[in-house]
Scaffold this motif. Structure first.
Motif, PDB file in Angstrom:
ATOM      1  N   GLU A  16      -8.135   0.818   1.745  1.00  0.00           N
ATOM      2  CA  GLU A  16      -7.615  -0.150   2.698  1.00  0.00           C
ATOM      3  C   GLU A  16      -8.762  -0.879   3.386  1.00  0.00           C
ATOM      4  O   GLU A  16      -9.911  -0.468   3.296  1.00  0.00           O
ATOM      5  N   ILE A  59       0.831  -1.213   0.000  1.00  0.00           N
ATOM      6  CA  ILE A  59       0.000   0.000   0.000  1.00  0.00           C
ATOM      7  C   ILE A  59       0.864   1.261   0.000  1.00  0.00           C
ATOM      8  O   ILE A  59       0.586   2.210  -0.743  1.00  0.00           O
ATOM      9  N   VAL A  84      -5.980   4.243  -3.139  1.00  0.00           N
ATOM     10  CA  VAL A  84      -6.011   2.978  -2.402  1.00  0.00           C
ATOM     11  C   VAL A  84      -7.150   2.944  -1.391  1.00  0.00           C
ATOM     12  O   VAL A  84      -7.332   3.870  -0.606  1.00  0.00           O
ATOM     13  N   LYS A  90       0.757   4.039  -3.001  1.00  0.00           N
ATOM     14  CA  LYS A  90       0.421   5.448  -2.751  1.00  0.00           C
ATOM     15  C   LYS A  90       1.534   6.370  -3.241  1.00  0.00           C
ATOM     16  O   LYS A  90       1.268   7.436  -3.821  1.00  0.00           O
ATOM     17  N   ALA A 117      -6.329  -0.950  -5.105  1.00  0.00           N
ATOM     18  CA  ALA A 117      -5.579   0.215  -5.578  1.00  0.00           C
ATOM     19  C   ALA A 117      -5.844   0.385  -7.066  1.00  0.00           C
ATOM     20  O   ALA A 117      -5.876  -0.594  -7.815  1.00  0.00           O
TER      21      ALA A 117
END
Length: 397
Positions: free
Chosen positions: A55, A43, A53, A47, A66
């Motif tokens: 989560e 992640i 993204v 980013k 993502a």
């Protein structure tokens, strides 16, 4: 295709970044639903490279979505990053199935494609899917609609051969329990109800059933609890079974037969039966010739030959089968060029899944999956044909 040539050059420049993903996850093995380091690592990198993204995707702590780009088609790459238990003297988790490699190939694919985002009409997606080796994280993701807007799903796996015609068996995982009545096995056996007898009768019934099932089907289980002492009539027993078959329709009937055998054991002994699923059910993998031909073409352009194009023999099970039932899916296996005879899940395989040979196949895998994606992004008619074949399969089913 000039865009594909540009993609190859981009991937070459990103090689070290992609290899770092494989290396980090390999050196930080985590079991299913506990892949916190791997998930966080992926992640953070996504980013940093401009991906949007989500989560805790589908309510799962180690799942994510993502994406970069916008609109359709939406092409998703499916990352896995859970390890297997029980390797080495200390029986520690390890990536003997090469999920570190799967994470790297899928991450590498979306990273390379993201550098062409302005030239692509569509959305590139990386789905982080946890616990393939245990509960099968893709199953609840499918149930919650995570793939409903996905046009194409792509994934590769290391194996012993190059294969675009992979097969996975549908599977049901059932736990059976019998509750009887304890009694002294010598002094008052007539007062007891033997739960172990019920379980033994169930195993005997399944043994007879095996004579009359199709050759692709499998029924295998073990006694997880059989009693405490030989001088006491067992009042509780438990067994776990995996029941598999080449397609879901036949498996449903086979699972029902196994349950009926357990009910027969209950009737014969008087021990009360209960049963439930202890892991998610997986469906068989639905292959599409249009996607297989496209993948074969892209693999051959990268110099990969000896590609298996027909699926024969029984195999294992995977939650990617569930994905293939709801959106067109291309699942591919790539072979490592190694002299030692070993396979995924073997402890010996740990020597190779993060090696230079694995990296060579990693980069070819990234380029092949990206090549497939680019052709679909560029050709609406191609996507239309893929979806038509998929919908036709669903109608036949």
């Amino acid at each position: 295709m000039k865009l594909k040539e540009e993609l190859y050059k981009i991937e070459d420049m990103l090689k070290k970044d992609i290899e770092k993903v494989s290396d980090y996850i390999f050196k930080n093995p985590e079991l299913g639903c506990e892949e916190y380091k791997a998930c966080k690592y992926l992640i953070e990198n996504l980013k940093e490279n401009g991906f949007r993204v989500q989560e805790n995707y589908c309510g799962m702590a180690t799942a994510f979505r993502a994406e970069i780009g916008s609109g359709s088609p939406k092409i998703a790459f499916l990352a896995e990053y859970d390890a297997l238990p029980g390797y080495g003297k200390e029986k520690m988790p390890g990536h003997a199935c090469g999920h570190n490699w799967i994470a790297a190939t899928t991450y590498g694919s979306v990273l390379a494609l993201s550098k062409l985002a302005e030239k692509i009409n569509g959305t590139v997606i990386l789905l982080g899917t946890p616990a393939e080796e245990t509960i099968g994280g893709k199953v609840p993701m499918v149930e919650q609609g995570a793939f409903d807007d996905i046009d194409i799903a792509l994934q590769m796996h290391l194996e012993s051969e190059n294969n675009i015609a992979c097969r996975t068996l549908a599977i049901d995982c059932l736990k059976f329990q019998f509750e009887g009545k304890a009694a002294h096995a010598a002094a008052h056996p007539e007062d007891g109800i033997n739960a172990l007898d019920a379980l033994n009768l169930m195993f005997a019934g399944i043994g007879c059933l095996r004579q009359h099932i199709t050759s692709d089907a499998r029924i295998h289980g073990f006694i997880s609890y059989g009693g405490d002492a030989p001088n006491t009539v067992p009042d509780f027993t438990e067994a776990k079974f995996h029941i598999r078959a080449n397609n879901r329709e036949y498996l449903n009937s086979l699972t029902n037969k196994v349950i009926n055998i357990a009910k027969g054991a209950e009737l014969m002994t008087g021990a009360k039966l209960s049963y439930e699923k202890f892991e998610n059910s997986f469906d068989n993998l639905l292959n599409l010739t249009t996607l297989q031909s496209l993948m074969k073409k892209n693999l051959e352009e990268l110099g990969i030959k000896d590609i298996k194009t027909e699926g024969n023999g029984a195999t294992g099970s995977s939650d990617i089968g569930n994905v293939s039932q709801v959106c067109p899916t291309m699942y591919t296996e790539l072979a490592l060029d190694i002299d030692e005879v070993c396979h995924v899940h073997d402890e010996a395989y740990l020597k190779y899944v993060n090696s230079e040979e694995a990296y060579d196949k990693l980069h070819k895998g990234v380029k092949a999956m990206c090549g497939v994606a680019l052709e679909i992004f560029a050709d609406k008619e191609l996507l239309k044909n893929i979806k038509a074949e998929f919908n036709n399969h669903k109608k036949i089913k």
